[in-house]
Design a protein around this motif. Structure first.
Motif, PDB file in Angstrom:
ATOM      1  N   TRP A  69       8.486   1.285   8.998  1.00  0.00           N
ATOM      2  CA  TRP A  69       7.795   1.708   7.781  1.00  0.00           C
ATOM      3  C   TRP A  69       7.444   0.499   6.923  1.00  0.00           C
ATOM      4  O   TRP A  69       6.337   0.386   6.409  1.00  0.00           O
ATOM      5  N   ALA A  72       4.643  -1.524   8.456  1.00  0.00           N
ATOM      6  CA  ALA A  72       3.374  -0.806   8.302  1.00  0.00           C
ATOM      7  C   ALA A  72       2.867  -0.944   6.866  1.00  0.00           C
ATOM      8  O   ALA A  72       1.668  -1.157   6.638  1.00  0.00           O
ATOM      9  N   GLN A  75       1.299  -4.226   6.167  1.00  0.00           N
ATOM     10  CA  GLN A  75      -0.054  -4.325   6.708  1.00  0.00           C
ATOM     11  C   GLN A  75      -1.036  -3.465   5.925  1.00  0.00           C
ATOM     12  O   GLN A  75      -2.199  -3.375   6.269  1.00  0.00           O
ATOM     13  N   LYS A  77      -0.786  -0.146   5.484  1.00  0.00           N
ATOM     14  CA  LYS A  77      -0.818   1.239   5.971  1.00  0.00           C
ATOM     15  C   LYS A  77       0.363   1.985   5.364  1.00  0.00           C
ATOM     16  O   LYS A  77       1.447   1.429   5.221  1.00  0.00           O
ATOM     17  N   PRO A  79       2.834   5.016   6.093  1.00  0.00           N
ATOM     18  CA  PRO A  79       3.261   5.967   7.133  1.00  0.00           C
ATOM     19  C   PRO A  79       3.173   7.411   6.637  1.00  0.00           C
ATOM     20  O   PRO A  79       3.339   7.697   5.450  1.00  0.00           O
ATOM     21  N   SER A  80       2.892   8.316   7.571  1.00  0.00           N
ATOM     22  CA  SER A  80       2.727   9.731   7.206  1.00  0.00           C
ATOM     23  C   SER A  80       4.005  10.307   6.602  1.00  0.00           C
ATOM     24  O   SER A  80       3.936  11.174   5.723  1.00  0.00           O
ATOM     25  N   LYS A  83       3.963   9.349   2.987  1.00  0.00           N
ATOM     26  CA  LYS A  83       2.948  10.147   2.291  1.00  0.00           C
ATOM     27  C   LYS A  83       3.487  11.537   1.979  1.00  0.00           C
ATOM     28  O   LYS A  83       3.305  12.055   0.877  1.00  0.00           O
TER      29      LYS A  83
END
Length: 116
Positions: A69, A72, A75, A77, A79-80, A83
């Motif tokens: 996580w 990510a 970078q 992004k 993670p779902s 979210k």
């Protein structure tokens, strides 16, 4: 100096051969019980070790998930799972992450109360 002279040795009744056999049998029985207790103790300790090893594996998996996580998010992004946490959709979370997110949300609530 006309007193009695003490004889060296033990006082009291000398054990008969039957008593020696009984004593030997009691010793054997005690040794059997000791070995049985030792066996149970080792079984308990082995079960304890295996349960701790399973807990360690689960924590390592959780740590790896958090590392992923973080990388990510580094970078750019999101993670779902995070979210879902941010939007409050804990029902969509997998069952393994449900308990962890509820702990985190409790911590976030208590920390936000402290900052207000």
């Amino acid at each position: 100096m006309a007193g009695k002279v003490k004889k060296p040795g033990k006082r009291g009744r000398k054990p008969a051969k039957i008593d020696l056999k009984a004593k030997l049998e009691r010793s054997r029985q005690s040794a059997r019980e000791c070995r049985a207790r030792k066996k149970l103790r080792y079984q308990y300790l082995e079960e304890l070790v295996s349960s701790k090893e399973r807990a360690i594996c689960a924590l390592r998996e959780e740590l790896e998930m958090y590392k992923q996580w973080c990388s990510a998010m580094d970078q750019g992004k999101i993670p779902s799972e995070i979210k879902a946490l941010l939007t409050g959709d804990e029902q969509k979370m997998p069952p393994s992450g449900g308990n962890k997110t509820s702990k985190n949300s409790k911590n976030n609530i208590s920390s936000s109360n402290g900052q207000s």
